[in-house]
Design a protein around this motif. Structure first.
Motif, PDB file in Angstrom:
ATOM      1  N   TYR A  45       0.794  -1.230   0.000  1.00  8.63           N
ATOM      2  CA  TYR A  45       0.000   0.000   0.000  1.00  8.63           C
ATOM      3  C   TYR A  45       0.828   1.282   0.000  1.00  8.63           C
ATOM      4  O   TYR A  45       0.412   2.296  -0.578  1.00  8.63           O
ATOM      5  CB  TYR A  45      -0.925   0.023   1.225  1.00  8.63           C
ATOM      6  CG  TYR A  45      -1.859   1.208   1.241  1.00  8.63           C
ATOM      7  CD1 TYR A  45      -3.047   1.174   0.506  1.00  8.63           C
ATOM      8  CD2 TYR A  45      -1.551   2.355   1.962  1.00  8.63           C
ATOM      9  CE1 TYR A  45      -3.906   2.262   0.497  1.00  8.63           C
ATOM     10  CE2 TYR A  45      -2.401   3.449   1.957  1.00  8.63           C
ATOM     11  CZ  TYR A  45      -3.572   3.403   1.224  1.00  8.63           C
ATOM     12  OH  TYR A  45      -4.417   4.485   1.208  1.00  8.63           O
ATOM     13  N   ASN A  46       1.994   1.289   0.629  1.00 10.45           N
ATOM     14  CA  ASN A  46       2.744   2.528   0.845  1.00 10.45           C
ATOM     15  C   ASN A  46       3.402   3.004  -0.448  1.00 10.45           C
ATOM     16  O   ASN A  46       4.607   2.860  -0.653  1.00 10.45           O
ATOM     17  CB  ASN A  46       3.793   2.320   1.937  1.00 10.45           C
ATOM     18  CG  ASN A  46       4.384   3.626   2.439  1.00 10.45           C
ATOM     19  OD1 ASN A  46       3.853   4.705   2.163  1.00 10.45           O
ATOM     20  ND2 ASN A  46       5.480   3.535   3.173  1.00 10.45           N
ATOM     21  N   LEU A  47       2.594   3.582  -1.313  1.00  7.29           N
ATOM     22  CA  LEU A  47       3.036   3.978  -2.652  1.00  7.29           C
ATOM     23  C   LEU A  47       2.787   5.460  -2.911  1.00  7.29           C
ATOM     24  O   LEU A  47       1.876   6.067  -2.353  1.00  7.29           O
ATOM     25  CB  LEU A  47       2.285   3.174  -3.728  1.00  7.29           C
ATOM     26  CG  LEU A  47       2.350   1.658  -3.669  1.00  7.29           C
ATOM     27  CD1 LEU A  47       1.426   1.056  -4.720  1.00  7.29           C
ATOM     28  CD2 LEU A  47       3.779   1.161  -3.879  1.00  7.29           C
ATOM     29  N   LYS A  48       3.602   6.009  -3.795  1.00  4.31           N
ATOM     30  CA  LYS A  48       3.381   7.331  -4.350  1.00  4.31           C
ATOM     31  C   LYS A  48       3.347   7.137  -5.863  1.00  4.31           C
ATOM     32  O   LYS A  48       4.354   6.811  -6.480  1.00  4.31           O
ATOM     33  CB  LYS A  48       4.499   8.290  -3.954  1.00  4.31           C
ATOM     34  CG  LYS A  48       4.304   9.719  -4.483  1.00  4.31           C
ATOM     35  CD  LYS A  48       5.433  10.623  -3.997  1.00  4.31           C
ATOM     36  CE  LYS A  48       5.228  12.070  -4.439  1.00  4.31           C
ATOM     37  NZ  LYS A  48       6.333  12.949  -3.965  1.00  4.31           N
ATOM     38  N   ILE A  49       2.179   7.289  -6.455  1.00  7.96           N
ATOM     39  CA  ILE A  49       2.000   7.040  -7.882  1.00  7.96           C
ATOM     40  C   ILE A  49       2.039   8.372  -8.613  1.00  7.96           C
ATOM     41  O   ILE A  49       1.123   9.196  -8.497  1.00  7.96           O
ATOM     42  CB  ILE A  49       0.676   6.299  -8.145  1.00  7.96           C
ATOM     43  CG1 ILE A  49       0.657   4.976  -7.363  1.00  7.96           C
ATOM     44  CG2 ILE A  49       0.480   6.052  -9.633  1.00  7.96           C
ATOM     45  CD1 ILE A  49      -0.696   4.317  -7.286  1.00  7.96           C
ATOM     46  N   ILE A  50       3.114   8.596  -9.369  1.00  8.34           N
ATOM     47  CA  ILE A  50       3.334   9.881 -10.031  1.00  8.34           C
ATOM     48  C   ILE A  50       2.959   9.769 -11.505  1.00  8.34           C
ATOM     49  O   ILE A  50       3.646   9.118 -12.300  1.00  8.34           O
ATOM     50  CB  ILE A  50       4.804  10.310  -9.889  1.00  8.34           C
ATOM     51  CG1 ILE A  50       5.208  10.335  -8.415  1.00  8.34           C
ATOM     52  CG2 ILE A  50       5.025  11.677 -10.533  1.00  8.34           C
ATOM     53  CD1 ILE A  50       6.695  10.516  -8.186  1.00  8.34           C
ATOM     54  N   LEU A  51       1.852  10.411 -11.872  1.00  7.16           N
ATOM     55  CA  LEU A  51       1.382  10.409 -13.251  1.00  7.16           C
ATOM     56  C   LEU A  51       1.861  11.688 -13.931  1.00  7.16           C
ATOM     57  O   LEU A  51       1.448  12.784 -13.545  1.00  7.16           O
ATOM     58  CB  LEU A  51      -0.138  10.313 -13.300  1.00  7.16           C
ATOM     59  CG  LEU A  51      -0.783   9.145 -12.535  1.00  7.16           C
ATOM     60  CD1 LEU A  51      -2.299   9.242 -12.601  1.00  7.16           C
ATOM     61  CD2 LEU A  51      -0.305   7.811 -13.090  1.00  7.16           C
ATOM     62  N   VAL A  52       2.732  11.556 -14.908  1.00 12.28           N
ATOM     63  CA  VAL A  52       3.275  12.727 -15.597  1.00 12.28           C
ATOM     64  C   VAL A  52       2.559  12.879 -16.938  1.00 12.28           C
ATOM     65  O   VAL A  52       2.873  12.192 -17.914  1.00 12.28           O
ATOM     66  CB  VAL A  52       4.796  12.607 -15.813  1.00 12.28           C
ATOM     67  CG1 VAL A  52       5.355  13.919 -16.370  1.00 12.28           C
ATOM     68  CG2 VAL A  52       5.512  12.227 -14.519  1.00 12.28           C
ATOM     69  N   ASN A  53       1.589  13.780 -16.972  1.00  8.12           N
ATOM     70  CA  ASN A  53       0.836  14.030 -18.205  1.00  8.12           C
ATOM     71  C   ASN A  53       1.663  14.908 -19.130  1.00  8.12           C
ATOM     72  O   ASN A  53       1.820  16.103 -18.901  1.00  8.12           O
ATOM     73  CB  ASN A  53      -0.505  14.689 -17.882  1.00  8.12           C
ATOM     74  CG  ASN A  53      -1.236  15.106 -19.141  1.00  8.12           C
ATOM     75  OD1 ASN A  53      -1.200  14.414 -20.153  1.00  8.12           O
ATOM     76  ND2 ASN A  53      -1.872  16.264 -19.087  1.00  8.12           N
ATOM     77  N   ASP A  54       2.172  14.310 -20.199  1.00  6.44           N
ATOM     78  CA  ASP A  54       3.108  14.992 -21.091  1.00  6.44           C
ATOM     79  C   ASP A  54       2.374  15.698 -22.233  1.00  6.44           C
ATOM     80  O   ASP A  54       2.573  15.396 -23.409  1.00  6.44           O
ATOM     81  CB  ASP A  54       4.110  13.964 -21.639  1.00  6.44           C
ATOM     82  CG  ASP A  54       5.236  14.599 -22.440  1.00  6.44           C
ATOM     83  OD1 ASP A  54       5.688  15.693 -22.063  1.00  6.44           O
ATOM     84  OD2 ASP A  54       5.653  13.991 -23.452  1.00  6.44           O
ATOM     85  N   GLY A  55       1.511  16.634 -21.872  1.00 14.36           N
ATOM     86  CA  GLY A  55       0.805  17.424 -22.882  1.00 14.36           C
ATOM     87  C   GLY A  55      -0.204  16.648 -23.699  1.00 14.36           C
ATOM     88  O   GLY A  55      -0.389  16.925 -24.897  1.00 14.36           O
ATOM     89  N   SER A  56      -0.886  15.695 -23.091  1.00 12.51           N
ATOM     90  CA  SER A  56      -1.892  14.898 -23.817  1.00 12.51           C
ATOM     91  C   SER A  56      -3.008  15.788 -24.346  1.00 12.51           C
ATOM     92  O   SER A  56      -3.401  16.767 -23.703  1.00 12.51           O
ATOM     93  CB  SER A  56      -2.490  13.835 -22.889  1.00 12.51           C
ATOM     94  OG  SER A  56      -1.515  12.929 -22.447  1.00 12.51           O
ATOM     95  N   ILE A  57      -3.522  15.421 -25.529  1.00 11.97           N
ATOM     96  CA  ILE A  57      -4.626  16.190 -26.117  1.00 11.97           C
ATOM     97  C   ILE A  57      -5.928  15.383 -26.118  1.00 11.97           C
ATOM     98  O   ILE A  57      -6.928  15.809 -26.698  1.00 11.97           O
ATOM     99  CB  ILE A  57      -4.278  16.651 -27.547  1.00 11.97           C
ATOM    100  CG1 ILE A  57      -3.913  15.456 -28.437  1.00 11.97           C
ATOM    101  CG2 ILE A  57      -3.144  17.664 -27.523  1.00 11.97           C
ATOM    102  CD1 ILE A  57      -3.673  15.818 -29.888  1.00 11.97           C
ATOM    103  N   ASP A  58      -5.908  14.225 -25.468  1.00  7.94           N
ATOM    104  CA  ASP A  58      -7.133  13.436 -25.315  1.00  7.94           C
ATOM    105  C   ASP A  58      -7.620  13.600 -23.871  1.00  7.94           C
ATOM    106  O   ASP A  58      -7.366  14.618 -23.242  1.00  7.94           O
ATOM    107  CB  ASP A  58      -6.899  11.971 -25.691  1.00  7.94           C
ATOM    108  CG  ASP A  58      -5.869  11.294 -24.784  1.00  7.94           C
ATOM    109  OD1 ASP A  58      -5.339  11.969 -23.874  1.00  7.94           O
ATOM    110  OD2 ASP A  58      -5.606  10.097 -24.983  1.00  7.94           O
TER     111      ASP A  58
END
Length: 305
Positions: free
Chosen positions: A28-41
Protein backbone atom coordinates in the motif's frame (compact mmCIF):
# COMPACT_ATOMS: atom_id res chain seq x y z
CA UNK A 1 7.61 4.37 0.55
CA UNK A 2 7.94 3.42 -3.10
CA UNK A 3 7.41 5.91 -5.94
CA UNK A 4 5.99 4.61 -9.20
CA UNK A 5 6.56 6.90 -12.18
CA UNK A 6 4.13 6.72 -15.10
CA UNK A 7 4.71 8.93 -18.17
CA UNK A 8 1.38 9.61 -19.87
CA UNK A 9 0.72 10.79 -23.42
CA UNK A 10 -2.65 10.32 -25.16
CA UNK A 11 -3.27 7.06 -23.32
CA UNK A 12 -6.99 7.43 -22.57
CA UNK A 13 -7.83 3.94 -23.93
CA UNK A 14 -5.49 2.15 -21.51
CA UNK A 15 -4.79 4.58 -18.68
CA UNK A 16 -7.60 3.52 -16.34
CA UNK A 17 -6.43 -0.09 -16.53
CA UNK A 18 -2.86 0.96 -15.71
CA UNK A 19 -3.85 3.18 -12.79
CA UNK A 20 -6.23 0.56 -11.37
CA UNK A 21 -3.50 -2.07 -11.42
CA UNK A 22 -1.28 0.28 -9.38
CA UNK A 23 -3.96 1.28 -6.88
CA UNK A 24 -4.81 -2.39 -6.33
CA UNK A 25 -1.29 -3.37 -5.30
CA UNK A 26 -1.00 -5.63 -2.26
CA UNK A 27 1.71 -3.21 -1.07
CA UNK A 28 0.00 0.00 0.00
CA UNK A 29 2.74 2.53 0.84
CA UNK A 30 3.04 3.98 -2.65
CA UNK A 31 3.38 7.33 -4.35
CA UNK A 32 2.00 7.04 -7.88
CA UNK A 33 3.33 9.88 -10.03
CA UNK A 34 1.38 10.41 -13.25
CA UNK A 35 3.28 12.73 -15.60
CA UNK A 36 0.84 14.03 -18.20
CA UNK A 37 3.11 14.99 -21.09
CA UNK A 38 0.80 17.42 -22.88
CA UNK A 39 -1.89 14.90 -23.82
CA UNK A 40 -4.63 16.19 -26.12
CA UNK A 41 -7.13 13.44 -25.31
CA UNK A 42 -8.84 12.72 -21.97
CA UNK A 43 -5.66 11.52 -20.25
CA UNK A 44 -5.34 14.66 -18.13
CA UNK A 45 -8.87 14.29 -16.82
CA UNK A 46 -8.34 10.60 -16.05
CA UNK A 47 -5.17 11.42 -14.12
CA UNK A 48 -6.80 14.20 -12.12
CA UNK A 49 -9.86 12.06 -11.32
CA UNK A 50 -7.58 9.33 -10.00
CA UNK A 51 -5.80 11.87 -7.77
CA UNK A 52 -9.13 13.02 -6.34
CA UNK A 53 -10.10 9.46 -5.43
CA UNK A 54 -6.77 8.38 -3.91
CA UNK A 55 -4.27 10.63 -2.13
CA UNK A 56 -1.39 8.37 -3.20
CA UNK A 57 -1.79 9.60 -6.78
CA UNK A 58 0.13 12.75 -7.73
CA UNK A 59 -0.27 14.45 -11.11
CA UNK A 60 2.25 16.53 -13.03
CA UNK A 61 0.85 18.39 -16.05
CA UNK A 62 3.27 19.79 -18.62
CA UNK A 63 3.64 20.60 -22.30
CA UNK A 64 4.62 17.74 -24.58
CA UNK A 65 8.39 17.25 -24.37
CA UNK A 66 8.77 13.50 -24.82
CA UNK A 67 8.98 10.45 -22.58
CA UNK A 68 12.54 11.11 -21.36
CA UNK A 69 11.76 14.54 -19.93
CA UNK A 70 8.44 13.26 -18.58
CA UNK A 71 10.25 10.54 -16.62
CA UNK A 72 12.82 13.09 -15.44
CA UNK A 73 10.03 15.24 -14.04
CA UNK A 74 8.68 12.20 -12.27
CA UNK A 75 12.10 11.48 -10.79
CA UNK A 76 12.24 14.99 -9.32
CA UNK A 77 8.98 14.35 -7.49
CA UNK A 78 9.89 10.82 -6.40
CA UNK A 79 10.34 10.19 -2.69
CA UNK A 80 10.84 7.23 -0.42
CA UNK A 81 13.28 4.36 -0.64
CA UNK A 82 12.68 2.88 -4.10
CA UNK A 83 11.38 3.83 -7.53
CA UNK A 84 9.70 1.80 -10.24
CA UNK A 85 8.60 2.69 -13.76
CA UNK A 86 5.38 1.61 -15.46
CA UNK A 87 4.23 2.69 -18.92
CA UNK A 88 0.71 4.07 -19.21
CA UNK A 89 -0.43 1.52 -21.79
CA UNK A 90 0.83 -1.41 -19.69
CA UNK A 91 -0.44 -2.87 -16.42
CA UNK A 92 0.89 -4.96 -13.55
CA UNK A 93 -0.13 -7.85 -11.34
CA UNK A 94 -1.44 -7.08 -7.80
CA UNK A 95 1.77 -8.40 -6.24
CA UNK A 96 4.10 -6.50 -8.57
CA UNK A 97 5.66 -4.25 -5.92
CA UNK A 98 5.36 -6.52 -2.88
CA UNK A 99 6.99 -9.56 -4.51
CA UNK A 100 9.89 -7.53 -5.89
CA UNK A 101 10.47 -5.78 -2.56
CA UNK A 102 10.39 -9.06 -0.62
CA UNK A 103 12.80 -10.64 -3.10
CA UNK A 104 15.17 -7.68 -2.90
CA UNK A 105 15.35 -7.94 0.89
CA UNK A 106 15.45 -11.75 1.03
CA UNK A 107 18.17 -12.12 -1.58
CA UNK A 108 20.05 -9.05 -0.29
CA UNK A 109 20.54 -7.61 -3.77
CA UNK A 110 20.54 -4.02 -5.02
CA UNK A 111 18.03 -4.15 -7.87
CA UNK A 112 15.26 -6.60 -8.72
CA UNK A 113 13.51 -6.99 -12.06
CA UNK A 114 10.69 -9.31 -13.05
CA UNK A 115 9.59 -11.20 -16.10
CA UNK A 116 6.81 -9.76 -18.25
CA UNK A 117 4.02 -11.15 -20.34
CA UNK A 118 4.31 -9.58 -23.79
CA UNK A 119 0.87 -9.32 -25.36
CA UNK A 120 -0.89 -7.48 -28.16
CA UNK A 121 -3.60 -4.87 -27.83
CA UNK A 122 -6.27 -7.59 -27.65
CA UNK A 123 -4.54 -9.35 -24.77
CA UNK A 124 -3.27 -12.19 -26.94
CA UNK A 125 -0.11 -13.75 -25.51
CA UNK A 126 3.05 -13.25 -27.58
CA UNK A 127 5.84 -14.36 -25.29
CA UNK A 128 7.17 -14.48 -21.75
CA UNK A 129 10.47 -12.77 -21.03
CA UNK A 130 12.33 -14.81 -18.41
CA UNK A 131 12.04 -18.49 -17.55
CA UNK A 132 14.10 -18.79 -14.36
CA UNK A 133 15.06 -16.98 -11.19
CA UNK A 134 18.67 -15.87 -11.13
CA UNK A 135 21.03 -13.79 -9.04
CA UNK A 136 23.47 -11.98 -11.32
CA UNK A 137 26.67 -10.26 -10.23
CA UNK A 138 27.22 -7.15 -12.33
CA UNK A 139 30.74 -8.27 -13.22
CA UNK A 140 29.08 -11.26 -14.94
CA UNK A 141 26.16 -9.38 -16.51
CA UNK A 142 25.70 -10.65 -20.07
CA UNK A 143 24.06 -7.91 -22.12
CA UNK A 144 23.50 -10.24 -25.07
CA UNK A 145 21.78 -12.98 -23.09
CA UNK A 146 18.07 -13.61 -22.73
CA UNK A 147 18.44 -12.86 -19.00
CA UNK A 148 19.57 -9.27 -19.53
CA UNK A 149 17.01 -6.64 -18.58
CA UNK A 150 17.27 -3.82 -21.11
CA UNK A 151 14.40 -1.55 -20.03
CA UNK A 152 13.37 0.37 -16.91
CA UNK A 153 9.87 -1.05 -16.69
CA UNK A 154 9.38 -4.02 -14.43
CA UNK A 155 12.19 -3.18 -12.01
CA UNK A 156 12.55 -1.97 -8.43
CA UNK A 157 15.46 0.42 -8.04
CA UNK A 158 16.79 2.07 -4.85
CA UNK A 159 16.23 5.81 -4.75
CA UNK A 160 19.94 6.47 -4.09
CA UNK A 161 20.83 4.78 -7.38
CA UNK A 162 18.74 7.16 -9.51
CA UNK A 163 19.31 10.30 -7.43
CA UNK A 164 21.89 11.76 -9.85
CA UNK A 165 20.67 10.15 -13.09
CA UNK A 166 18.51 11.52 -15.91
CA UNK A 167 17.00 10.07 -19.06
CA UNK A 168 18.76 11.30 -22.19
CA UNK A 169 16.30 13.46 -24.14
CA UNK A 170 18.32 12.99 -27.35
CA UNK A 171 17.49 9.28 -27.38
CA UNK A 172 14.01 8.46 -28.67
CA UNK A 173 14.47 4.68 -28.58
CA UNK A 174 16.76 2.97 -26.10
CA UNK A 175 16.70 5.85 -23.64
CA UNK A 176 15.41 3.51 -20.93
CA UNK A 177 17.99 0.87 -21.82
CA UNK A 178 20.81 3.36 -21.29
CA UNK A 179 19.23 4.65 -18.07
CA UNK A 180 18.93 1.13 -16.65
CA UNK A 181 22.52 0.41 -17.69
CA UNK A 182 23.65 3.42 -15.66
CA UNK A 183 21.66 2.09 -12.71
CA UNK A 184 23.21 -1.37 -12.67
CA UNK A 185 26.66 0.10 -13.23
CA UNK A 186 26.34 1.60 -9.74
CA UNK A 187 25.45 -1.64 -7.93
CA UNK A 188 27.02 -5.03 -7.25
CA UNK A 189 24.27 -7.52 -8.04
CA UNK A 190 20.72 -7.82 -9.36
CA UNK A 191 18.06 -10.49 -9.20
CA UNK A 192 15.82 -11.71 -12.01
CA UNK A 193 12.36 -12.98 -11.01
CA UNK A 194 10.79 -15.46 -13.41
CA UNK A 195 7.26 -14.59 -12.26
CA UNK A 196 5.58 -12.45 -14.96
CA UNK A 197 4.40 -9.58 -12.77
CA UNK A 198 4.31 -7.03 -15.60
CA UNK A 199 2.14 -6.94 -18.74
CA UNK A 200 3.91 -5.28 -21.66
CA UNK A 201 1.40 -4.36 -24.37
CA UNK A 202 2.54 -3.92 -27.95
CA UNK A 203 0.39 -1.91 -30.32
CA UNK A 204 1.05 -0.19 -33.65
CA UNK A 205 1.19 3.38 -32.39
CA UNK A 206 3.44 2.82 -29.38
CA UNK A 207 6.49 5.07 -29.14
CA UNK A 208 9.00 2.26 -29.54
CA UNK A 209 7.30 0.72 -32.56
CA UNK A 210 5.98 3.68 -34.53
CA UNK A 211 8.88 6.08 -34.85
CA UNK A 212 10.46 7.42 -38.03
CA UNK A 213 13.81 5.96 -39.01
CA UNK A 214 15.52 9.13 -37.76
CA UNK A 215 14.31 8.35 -34.26
CA UNK A 216 14.69 4.59 -34.43
CA UNK A 217 18.41 4.82 -35.12
CA UNK A 218 18.94 6.50 -31.74
CA UNK A 219 18.68 2.99 -30.28
CA UNK A 220 22.12 2.32 -31.77
CA UNK A 221 23.50 5.46 -30.15
CA UNK A 222 22.09 4.25 -26.82
CA UNK A 223 23.87 0.92 -27.21
CA UNK A 224 27.11 2.67 -28.12
CA UNK A 225 26.86 4.54 -24.83
CA UNK A 226 26.29 1.26 -22.99
CA UNK A 227 29.26 -0.37 -24.72
CA UNK A 228 31.39 2.57 -23.60
CA UNK A 229 29.96 2.49 -20.07
CA UNK A 230 30.75 -1.22 -19.78
CA UNK A 231 34.00 -0.98 -21.68
CA UNK A 232 35.51 -4.04 -19.95
CA UNK A 233 32.45 -6.18 -20.64
CA UNK A 234 32.55 -7.60 -24.17
CA UNK A 235 28.91 -8.68 -24.00
CA UNK A 236 27.83 -5.01 -24.12
CA UNK A 237 29.77 -4.58 -27.36
CA UNK A 238 28.26 -7.78 -28.76
CA UNK A 239 24.77 -6.58 -27.82
CA UNK A 240 25.46 -3.29 -29.61
CA UNK A 241 26.68 -5.16 -32.68
CA UNK A 242 23.60 -7.39 -32.70
CA UNK A 243 21.33 -4.32 -32.60
CA UNK A 244 23.28 -2.90 -35.53
CA UNK A 245 22.88 -6.14 -37.44
CA UNK A 246 19.13 -6.24 -36.76
CA UNK A 247 18.67 -2.65 -37.90
CA UNK A 248 20.73 -3.19 -41.05
CA UNK A 249 18.67 -6.24 -41.99
CA UNK A 250 15.29 -4.68 -41.24
CA UNK A 251 15.96 -1.42 -43.10
CA UNK A 252 18.05 -2.50 -46.09
CA UNK A 253 15.25 -1.43 -48.45
CA UNK A 254 14.62 1.88 -46.71
CA UNK A 255 16.13 4.60 -48.94
CA UNK A 256 16.40 7.18 -46.15
CA UNK A 257 18.17 4.69 -43.91
CA UNK A 258 20.46 3.53 -46.69
CA UNK A 259 21.46 7.07 -47.64
CA UNK A 260 21.89 8.48 -44.13
CA UNK A 261 22.67 5.69 -41.71
CA UNK A 262 23.59 2.37 -43.36
CA UNK A 263 27.30 3.03 -43.74
CA UNK A 264 27.80 4.40 -40.21
CA UNK A 265 25.89 1.58 -38.52
CA UNK A 266 27.69 -1.00 -40.66
CA UNK A 267 30.97 0.51 -39.47
CA UNK A 268 29.96 0.09 -35.82
CA UNK A 269 29.16 -3.56 -36.47
CA UNK A 270 32.50 -4.08 -38.20
CA UNK A 271 34.38 -2.50 -35.31
CA UNK A 272 32.96 -5.13 -32.95
CA UNK A 273 33.06 -8.05 -35.37
CA UNK A 274 36.09 -9.86 -33.90
CA UNK A 275 34.63 -9.52 -30.39
CA UNK A 276 31.33 -10.94 -31.69
CA UNK A 277 33.02 -14.01 -33.17
CA UNK A 278 35.07 -14.65 -30.02
CA UNK A 279 31.94 -14.24 -27.88
CA UNK A 280 29.96 -16.88 -29.79
CA UNK A 281 32.88 -19.30 -30.13
CA UNK A 282 33.55 -19.09 -26.38
CA UNK A 283 29.93 -20.17 -25.81
CA UNK A 284 30.17 -22.89 -28.47
CA UNK A 285 27.53 -21.20 -30.60
CA UNK A 286 29.18 -22.14 -33.88
CA UNK A 287 26.09 -21.40 -35.99
CA UNK A 288 25.92 -17.84 -34.69
CA UNK A 289 29.61 -17.31 -35.40
CA UNK A 290 29.23 -18.60 -38.97
CA UNK A 291 26.13 -16.47 -39.60
CA UNK A 292 28.00 -13.35 -38.51
CA UNK A 293 30.93 -14.26 -40.77
CA UNK A 294 28.53 -14.46 -43.69
CA UNK A 295 26.77 -11.27 -42.66
CA UNK A 296 29.92 -9.14 -42.60
CA UNK A 297 30.55 -10.13 -46.24
CA UNK A 298 26.99 -9.22 -47.23
CA UNK A 299 27.14 -5.79 -45.57
CA UNK A 300 29.23 -4.22 -48.32
CA UNK A 301 27.24 -5.99 -51.05
CA UNK A 302 23.99 -4.56 -49.69
CA UNK A 303 25.48 -1.09 -49.43
CA UNK A 304 26.70 -1.07 -53.04
CA UNK A 305 23.47 -2.40 -54.49
Amino acid sequence: MISIIVPVYNAEKYLNRCISSLLNQTYYNLKIILVNDGSIDNSKKICENAAKKDSRVKVINSVNEGVSLARNKGLKRASGDYVSFVDSDDYVEPGYIEKMLLTLKKKKVDIVYCSAIVENINGVFIQREYEKNKLIKIQNYDWNSSEAHCVVRGALIPKWVVSDLKFDKKLFVGEDTYFFAQCIKKVKCVYCIKNPLYHYVIYDKSVSHGNSINRLVTEIYAWQKIAHLFNNNDSAKVACAMRCKKMLLENQKNKVFKNLYYEDIAKIYKNYFIIVIKYFLARKKIDSAIKNCIFIILIDVNFRY
